[in-house]
Write a protein that holds these residues in place. Structure first.
Motif, PDB file in Angstrom:
ATOM      1  N   GLU A  71      40.612  58.494  49.857  1.00 28.69           N
ATOM      2  CA  GLU A  71      41.560  57.627  50.539  1.00 28.69           C
ATOM      3  C   GLU A  71      41.407  56.247  49.921  1.00 28.69           C
ATOM      4  N   ILE A  72      42.485  55.712  49.394  1.00 23.58           N
ATOM      5  CA  ILE A  72      42.487  54.370  48.826  1.00 23.58           C
ATOM      6  C   ILE A  72      42.929  53.423  49.930  1.00 23.58           C
ATOM      7  N   VAL A  73      42.123  52.398  50.193  1.00 22.65           N
ATOM      8  CA  VAL A  73      42.415  51.467  51.282  1.00 22.65           C
ATOM      9  C   VAL A  73      42.718  50.090  50.696  1.00 22.65           C
ATOM     10  N   LEU A  74      43.896  49.570  51.032  1.00 18.49           N
ATOM     11  CA  LEU A  74      44.277  48.221  50.627  1.00 18.49           C
ATOM     12  C   LEU A  74      44.259  47.339  51.867  1.00 18.49           C
ATOM     13  N   GLU A  75      43.452  46.290  51.854  1.00 18.69           N
ATOM     14  CA  GLU A  75      43.424  45.332  52.960  1.00 18.69           C
ATOM     15  C   GLU A  75      44.402  44.211  52.650  1.00 18.69           C
ATOM     16  N   VAL A  76      45.284  43.911  53.605  1.00 14.41           N
ATOM     17  CA  VAL A  76      46.319  42.893  53.395  1.00 14.41           C
ATOM     18  C   VAL A  76      46.354  41.928  54.574  1.00 14.41           C
ATOM     19  N   ASP A  77      46.958  40.776  54.363  1.00 16.60           N
ATOM     20  CA  ASP A  77      47.072  39.781  55.424  1.00 16.60           C
ATOM     21  C   ASP A  77      48.159  40.122  56.441  1.00 16.60           C
ATOM     22  N   ASP A  78      49.254  40.727  55.984  1.00 18.69           N
ATOM     23  CA  ASP A  78      50.400  40.975  56.858  1.00 18.69           C
ATOM     24  C   ASP A  78      50.843  42.438  56.731  1.00 18.69           C
ATOM     25  N   VAL A  79      50.284  43.295  57.561  1.00 16.48           N
ATOM     26  CA  VAL A  79      50.569  44.734  57.511  1.00 16.48           C
ATOM     27  C   VAL A  79      52.046  45.002  57.768  1.00 16.48           C
ATOM     28  N   MET A  80      52.648  44.306  58.709  1.00 18.31           N
ATOM     29  CA  MET A  80      54.057  44.525  59.039  1.00 18.31           C
ATOM     30  C   MET A  80      54.950  44.211  57.835  1.00 18.31           C
ATOM     31  N   ALA A  81      54.695  43.111  57.153  1.00 19.25           N
ATOM     32  CA  ALA A  81      55.490  42.747  55.975  1.00 19.25           C
ATOM     33  C   ALA A  81      55.335  43.792  54.871  1.00 19.25           C
ATOM     34  N   GLU A  82      54.114  44.282  54.688  1.00 18.68           N
ATOM     35  CA  GLU A  82      53.881  45.337  53.688  1.00 18.68           C
ATOM     36  C   GLU A  82      54.656  46.598  54.038  1.00 18.68           C
ATOM     37  N   ARG A  83      54.582  46.980  55.297  1.00 15.96           N
ATOM     38  CA  ARG A  83      55.291  48.177  55.759  1.00 15.96           C
ATOM     39  C   ARG A  83      56.793  48.012  55.584  1.00 15.96           C
ATOM     40  N   ASP A  84      57.324  46.850  55.950  1.00 15.54           N
ATOM     41  CA  ASP A  84      58.754  46.606  55.826  1.00 15.54           C
ATOM     42  C   ASP A  84      59.202  46.670  54.365  1.00 15.54           C
ATOM     43  N   ARG A  85      58.393  46.157  53.457  1.00 17.58           N
ATOM     44  CA  ARG A  85      58.729  46.179  52.026  1.00 17.58           C
ATOM     45  C   ARG A  85      58.737  47.603  51.492  1.00 17.58           C
TER      46      ARG A  85
END
Length: 125
Positions: A71-85
């Motif tokens: 499982e590759i895990v990417l930690e991001v500041d804004d999960v919602m923005a990533e999901r929307d993109r």
């Protein structure tokens, strides 16, 4: 000196891999030479070398075929923005945003070669 990390992935098609990681996950292509590519997003580096699939590989024993059980895990500041993109780019989610029992929010996708990717909020260190 601080440690850093780079992973190596072995996609069946480098072009499909590059489309997903650059267009869907927002990585930048740093270098491409033949069947090898090197990408970066922030402090995450991915090397990728196009590998024959088991169906087309004549001599499987002589070619490195790594296990894709990760499982590759990417930690991001804004999960919602990533999901929307990701959704706006037309990519299907495996699991939409959810708060996990360990307290972080995440969503999940699978790349075109079957690598499972969890995009998550940053946790405490």
């Amino acid at each position: 000196m601080p440690a850093s990390m780079r992973i190596e992935l072995f996609p069946a098609s480098l072009d499909v891999f590059l489309d997903f990681y650059t267009r869907i996950l927002n990585f930048a292509l740093l270098q491409r030479k033949g069947k090898y590519a090197y990408l970066r997003r922030d402090a995450i580096y991915i090397g990728a070398i196009e590998s024959p699939t088991p169906d087309t590989l004549a001599d499987r024993a002589s070619y490195r075929q790594p296990n894709r059980g990760v499982e590759i895990v990417l930690e991001v500041d804004d999960v919602m923005a990533e999901r929307d993109r990701v959704v706006a780019a037309g990519y299907k989610l495996d699991a939409d945003i959810a708060k996990q029992e360990w307290g972080l929010m995440d969503f999940r996708v699978t790349d075109p070669d079957g690598y499972y990717i969890r995009i998550t909020s940053r946790g405490g260190n």
